[in-house]
Design an enzyme around this catalytic site. Sequence first.
Site, PDB file in Angstrom:
ATOM      1  CB  CYS A 307      94.907  11.150 -12.272  1.00  0.00           C
ATOM      2  SG  CYS A 307      94.383  12.437 -13.401  1.00  0.00           S
ATOM      3  NE  ARG A 337      99.539  21.531  -9.439  1.00  0.00           N
ATOM      4  CZ  ARG A 337      98.284  21.616  -9.789  1.00  0.00           C
ATOM      5  NH1 ARG A 337      97.629  22.732  -9.602  1.00  0.00           N
ATOM      6  NH2 ARG A 337      97.667  20.602 -10.328  1.00  0.00           N
ATOM      7  CD  GLU A 339     101.094  26.962  -7.056  1.00  0.00           C
ATOM      8  OE1 GLU A 339     100.835  28.063  -7.566  1.00  0.00           O
ATOM      9  OE2 GLU A 339     100.326  25.974  -7.149  1.00  0.00           O
ATOM     10  NE  ARG A 348      98.141  29.998  -4.718  1.00  0.00           N
ATOM     11  CZ  ARG A 348      97.351  29.385  -5.597  1.00  0.00           C
ATOM     12  NH1 ARG A 348      97.867  28.597  -6.511  1.00  0.00           N
ATOM     13  NH2 ARG A 348      96.056  29.584  -5.565  1.00  0.00           N
ATOM     14  CD  GLU A 356      93.985  13.061  -9.028  1.00  0.00           C
ATOM     15  OE1 GLU A 356      94.155  14.075  -8.323  1.00  0.00           O
ATOM     16  OE2 GLU A 356      93.533  13.103 -10.183  1.00  0.00           O
ATOM     17  CG  ASP A 417      87.315  24.391  -9.443  1.00  0.00           C
ATOM     18  OD1 ASP A 417      87.655  23.251  -9.810  1.00  0.00           O
ATOM     19  OD2 ASP A 417      87.930  25.420  -9.774  1.00  0.00           O
ATOM     20  CD  GLU A 436      90.542  24.218  -7.562  1.00  0.00           C
ATOM     21  OE1 GLU A 436      90.727  25.161  -8.349  1.00  0.00           O
ATOM     22  OE2 GLU A 436      90.884  23.043  -7.796  1.00  0.00           O
ATOM     23  CG  ASN A 439      89.794  19.476  -9.252  1.00  0.00           C
ATOM     24  OD1 ASN A 439      89.913  18.293  -8.954  1.00  0.00           O
ATOM     25  ND2 ASN A 439      90.741  20.144  -9.865  1.00  0.00           N
ATOM     26  CB  CYS A 465      90.314  12.200 -12.018  1.00  0.00           C
ATOM     27  SG  CYS A 465      90.852  13.759 -12.672  1.00  0.00           S
ATOM     28  NE  ARG A 472      95.160  25.632  -2.075  1.00  0.00           N
ATOM     29  CZ  ARG A 472      95.112  25.861  -3.385  1.00  0.00           C
ATOM     30  NH1 ARG A 472      93.984  25.675  -4.042  1.00  0.00           N
ATOM     31  NH2 ARG A 472      96.167  26.308  -4.027  1.00  0.00           N
TER      32      ARG A 472
HETATM   33  P1  ATP Z   1      94.520  27.177  -7.826  1.00  0.00           P
HETATM   34  O1  ATP Z   1      93.643  27.863  -8.821  1.00  0.00           O
HETATM   35  O2  ATP Z   1      94.186  27.457  -6.421  1.00  0.00           O
HETATM   36  O3  ATP Z   1      95.978  27.332  -8.154  1.00  0.00           O
HETATM   37  P2  ATP Z   1      94.441  24.828  -9.357  1.00  0.00           P
HETATM   38  O4  ATP Z   1      93.341  25.104 -10.303  1.00  0.00           O
HETATM   39  O5  ATP Z   1      95.839  25.015  -9.795  1.00  0.00           O
HETATM   40  O6  ATP Z   1      94.208  25.625  -7.998  1.00  0.00           O
HETATM   41  P3  ATP Z   1      94.007  22.060  -9.611  1.00  0.00           P
HETATM   42  O7  ATP Z   1      94.989  21.951 -10.681  1.00  0.00           O
HETATM   43  O8  ATP Z   1      92.577  22.001  -9.929  1.00  0.00           O
HETATM   44  O9  ATP Z   1      94.267  23.377  -8.761  1.00  0.00           O
HETATM   45  O10 ATP Z   1      94.408  20.999  -8.476  1.00  0.00           O
HETATM   46  C1  ATP Z   1      93.475  20.259  -7.749  1.00  0.00           C
HETATM   47  C2  ATP Z   1      93.574  20.487  -6.271  1.00  0.00           C
HETATM   48  O11 ATP Z   1      94.929  20.436  -5.832  1.00  0.00           O
HETATM   49  C3  ATP Z   1      93.082  21.831  -5.810  1.00  0.00           C
HETATM   50  O12 ATP Z   1      91.699  21.808  -5.620  1.00  0.00           O
HETATM   51  C4  ATP Z   1      93.803  21.981  -4.482  1.00  0.00           C
HETATM   52  O13 ATP Z   1      93.130  21.244  -3.473  1.00  0.00           O
HETATM   53  C5  ATP Z   1      95.112  21.309  -4.737  1.00  0.00           C
HETATM   54  N1  ATP Z   1      96.207  22.231  -5.052  1.00  0.00           N
HETATM   55  C6  ATP Z   1      96.545  22.721  -6.265  1.00  0.00           C
HETATM   56  N2  ATP Z   1      97.642  23.494  -6.199  1.00  0.00           N
HETATM   57  C7  ATP Z   1      98.017  23.491  -4.894  1.00  0.00           C
HETATM   58  C8  ATP Z   1      99.090  24.090  -4.171  1.00  0.00           C
HETATM   59  N3  ATP Z   1     100.006  24.808  -4.792  1.00  0.00           N
HETATM   60  N4  ATP Z   1      99.174  23.875  -2.844  1.00  0.00           N
HETATM   61  C9  ATP Z   1      98.265  23.118  -2.212  1.00  0.00           C
HETATM   62  N5  ATP Z   1      97.245  22.519  -2.828  1.00  0.00           N
HETATM   63  C10 ATP Z   1      97.100  22.696  -4.157  1.00  0.00           C
HETATM   64 ZN    ZN Z   2      93.085  13.862 -12.099  1.00  0.00          ZN
HETATM   65 MG    MG Z   3      97.222  26.515  -9.545  1.00  0.00          MG
END
Ligand code: ATP
Ligand code: ZN
Ligand code: MG
Length: 506
Positions: A307, A337, A339, A348, A356, A417, A436, A439, A465, A472
């Site tokens: 966003c 990301r 990861e 992940r 979004e 969450d 998660e 959120n 947002c 997921r």
């Molecule tokens: P996590 O703790 O599982 O890493 P996050 O706190 O990093 O999640 P947010 O930044 O809150 O995740 O991102 C919002 C949403 O994006 C999450 O609820 C999830 O649905 C999705 N998301 C985040 N990271 C990933 C990823 N690496 N792969 C797939 N979906 C993801």
């Molecule tokens: Zn946002």
């Molecule tokens: Mg994360």
Amino acid sequence: MESYLKAQFILSAPLPPEANNYLSDVMERANQRFFGEGGKLGKITELKVDNNNISITIDCKGKGQPHYILFRLRKFMRTEIGKKFRVGIREIKFEEYIITLPSEVPSKEIKIPFVKKIEYKSQNACIYLDPKINLDFVEKGAIERIVGLFKTKLEMQKYGAKKEHHKIVYTSEKKDISFREDPTKIMVKLGWIRRTSYRNQWIWGPEITYLANIIKKIWLDVVYKPLEFYEMLFPKYVPFDVWKKSGHLKGLYQGSGEFYFVSPPKTRDPAFWEDLCDYYVITKEIDHNLLLSKLAPPQGGLSYAQCPPFWQFVEGKTIDIKSLPFKVYDWNGPTYRYESGGAHGLERVDELHRIETLFIGTKDQVLELGQAIRDKIKYIYETVFEIEFREVIVIPWWIEQEGRHEADLAKDIGTFDYEAYIPYKGKREDNKSWEEIQNLSIIGTKYPKAFTVKISTGEELWSGCAGGSFERAITTFIAQHGVNIDDWPEMFLKYFKDFPQSLKFC
Ligand code: ATP
Ligand code: ZN
Ligand code: MG
């Protein structure tokens, strides 16, 4: 807090010996002027000729800041010594700057740029600044930020260890789940997805893409049409300017460098690229060092939180109250990301596809929408997906990043969450078996302030947002329901006609 500064005014010419008398008079007057009677907040303790220059020491207590006193002193003296001795103050040189403040000994060493060392003694930390710090930074508030950062890091060590920022506020009904398999493995076996040669990246076949489109239809029917949201297309390349304002750059080290930074070429001139291409033609390899030498430093990165780039649409504007609340969503294109290397499944990934949801309006409008979306999200998981999930209050990222905690949250602001139970990971009692999937945050005035967006009536603009990835949502759905369509929930099947026929391999 106490601060000690030893510095020099570098002069354009030496001062005559009688200048010392003049300097002790200046010191008295300056102390009177800057610190007042009694000097509770501090004192200039030395002001004397030192070779060709003037040497100064300043002690401050509490909120007093010696560098400001030094800048004021320069202004105070400049005209006088110019007139009296025909000498100018060329520059300021710091020799020693020590800030002492109450502190425990941190469990892990705290490192801060522009700080030479930190010593801990008698319940205090003594921060020794690097005297070579650029004075431009100092004038723009760097020292205050160094002290702030020290406190934040200390607080984060303390608070991070407590881990109490996870409060379950709703748990769905317990379901009788017999399925225990890893959804990624099944989808790979069925040929729905395949790993690419790039880390944590997958290519989606027609079947799973069809499921993602079902999820879009569900969101349209349940959330976006009834609440009158519009679709937008947010940029997926984010310039640093946006992350500076959104606050994401501040949290870089917390995400342990999760950003994908993007470097443009230094030039697109073919001649400039010729040697790299020739090397490739001959060796069939990329010369990575040569490639790096041809790239300009990154100017930003790939969309991370989805966003923030939206805010460039409204930045610097005053919005007519009649067009609020403004409600939009974006599901056009992936976000990225970096990861951890161990990320093993589709849940992940480095390249993720997310829905979004973003809404702006007056405080009341945003709170009302936040509540409505919470209800809708629960409805989707409960009634359409029929999955086991829970709603949890967590510390919002922008609060956590500053080492602040629950108590610092303004009323009505926060993050929910949505976590789903993933049976193959283990028992419900174990937090690791929950993931998660979505959120929702009520962010308040943070973004409108950072991007200077106002409402025509002068009321505060608020925003909220929500985000959740298809990765997921689909892995959770399959983790609980399996891939046998007969076992899938009725409401979900209303959206399902038939899987597209994908390739068959021999
Ligand atoms: P996590 O703790 O599982 O890493 P996050 O706190 O990093 O999640 P947010 O930044 O809150 O995740 O991102 C919002 C949403 O994006 C999450 O609820 C999830 O649905 C999705 N998301 C985040 N990271 C990933 C990823 N690496 N792969 C797939 N979906 C993801
Ligand atoms: Zn946002
Ligand atoms: Mg994360």
